[in-house]
Scaffold this motif. Structure first.
Motif, PDB file in Angstrom:
ATOM      1  N   ARG A   5       0.835  -1.204   0.000  1.00  0.00           N
ATOM      2  CA  ARG A   5       0.000   0.000   0.000  1.00  0.00           C
ATOM      3  C   ARG A   5       0.870   1.254   0.000  1.00  0.00           C
ATOM      4  NH1 ARG A   5      -5.038   0.478   4.219  1.00  0.00           N
ATOM      5  NH2 ARG A   5      -6.068   2.220   3.211  1.00  0.00           N
ATOM      6  N   ILE A   6       1.895   1.248   0.810  1.00  0.00           N
ATOM      7  CA  ILE A   6       2.799   2.397   0.917  1.00  0.00           C
ATOM      8  C   ILE A   6       3.642   2.552  -0.342  1.00  0.00           C
ATOM      9  CG2 ILE A   6       4.748   3.345   2.217  1.00  0.00           C
ATOM     10  CD1 ILE A   6       3.548   1.754   4.653  1.00  0.00           C
ATOM     11  N   LYS A   7       4.238   1.455  -0.792  1.00  0.00           N
ATOM     12  CA  LYS A   7       5.077   1.509  -1.985  1.00  0.00           C
ATOM     13  C   LYS A   7       4.264   1.892  -3.219  1.00  0.00           C
ATOM     14  CE  LYS A   7       8.622  -1.718  -0.474  1.00  0.00           C
ATOM     15  NZ  LYS A   7       9.268  -3.017  -0.710  1.00  0.00           N
ATOM     16  N   GLY A   8       3.056   1.376  -3.307  1.00  0.00           N
ATOM     17  CA  GLY A   8       2.197   1.703  -4.432  1.00  0.00           C
ATOM     18  C   GLY A   8       1.846   3.176  -4.483  1.00  0.00           C
ATOM     19  N   ALA A   9       1.536   3.740  -3.334  1.00  0.00           N
ATOM     20  CA  ALA A   9       1.212   5.172  -3.273  1.00  0.00           C
ATOM     21  C   ALA A   9       2.415   6.006  -3.709  1.00  0.00           C
ATOM     22  CB  ALA A   9       0.771   5.557  -1.869  1.00  0.00           C
ATOM     23  N   GLY A  10       3.600   5.566  -3.311  1.00  0.00           N
ATOM     24  CA  GLY A  10       4.824   6.264  -3.719  1.00  0.00           C
ATOM     25  C   GLY A  10       5.028   6.212  -5.224  1.00  0.00           C
ATOM     26  N   LYS A  11       4.779   5.053  -5.810  1.00  0.00           N
ATOM     27  CA  LYS A  11       4.911   4.920  -7.264  1.00  0.00           C
ATOM     28  C   LYS A  11       3.878   5.771  -7.994  1.00  0.00           C
ATOM     29  CE  LYS A  11       6.947   0.310  -7.457  1.00  0.00           C
ATOM     30  NZ  LYS A  11       6.739  -1.086  -7.847  1.00  0.00           N
ATOM     31  N   GLU A  12       2.681   5.837  -7.420  1.00  0.00           N
ATOM     32  CA  GLU A  12       1.640   6.682  -8.032  1.00  0.00           C
ATOM     33  C   GLU A  12       2.096   8.137  -8.084  1.00  0.00           C
ATOM     34  OE1 GLU A  12      -2.827   6.081  -7.505  1.00  0.00           O
ATOM     35  OE2 GLU A  12      -1.980   5.097  -5.731  1.00  0.00           O
TER      36      GLU A  12
END
Length: 61
Positions: A5-12
């Motif tokens: 969830r955290i890594k995905g938000a960063g990639k977004e």
């Protein structure tokens, strides 16, 4: 909170910035890479959110 969830938000966020930079500079490749990264981030964030929901449901039982 799931790590995805955290890594995905960063990639977004990174993808959004990269996409905007590509638009500003007229670099279609950078813009396209940003769109792809943003989409991958969104998918990863959704996986993390689902994992959180499953974990929460298991904890409630």
């Amino acid at each position: 909170m799931d790590d995805n969830r955290i890594k995905g938000a960063g990639k977004e966020i990174k993808g959004t910035v990269k996409e905007a930079a590509g638009k500003v500079t007229g670099d279609r490749r950078t813009e396209a890479e940003g769109k792809v990264e943003k989409t991958v981030g969104k998918a990863q964030r959704n996986i993390g959110e689902t994992a959180d929901k499953v974990r929460d449901a298991m904890d409630d039982e």
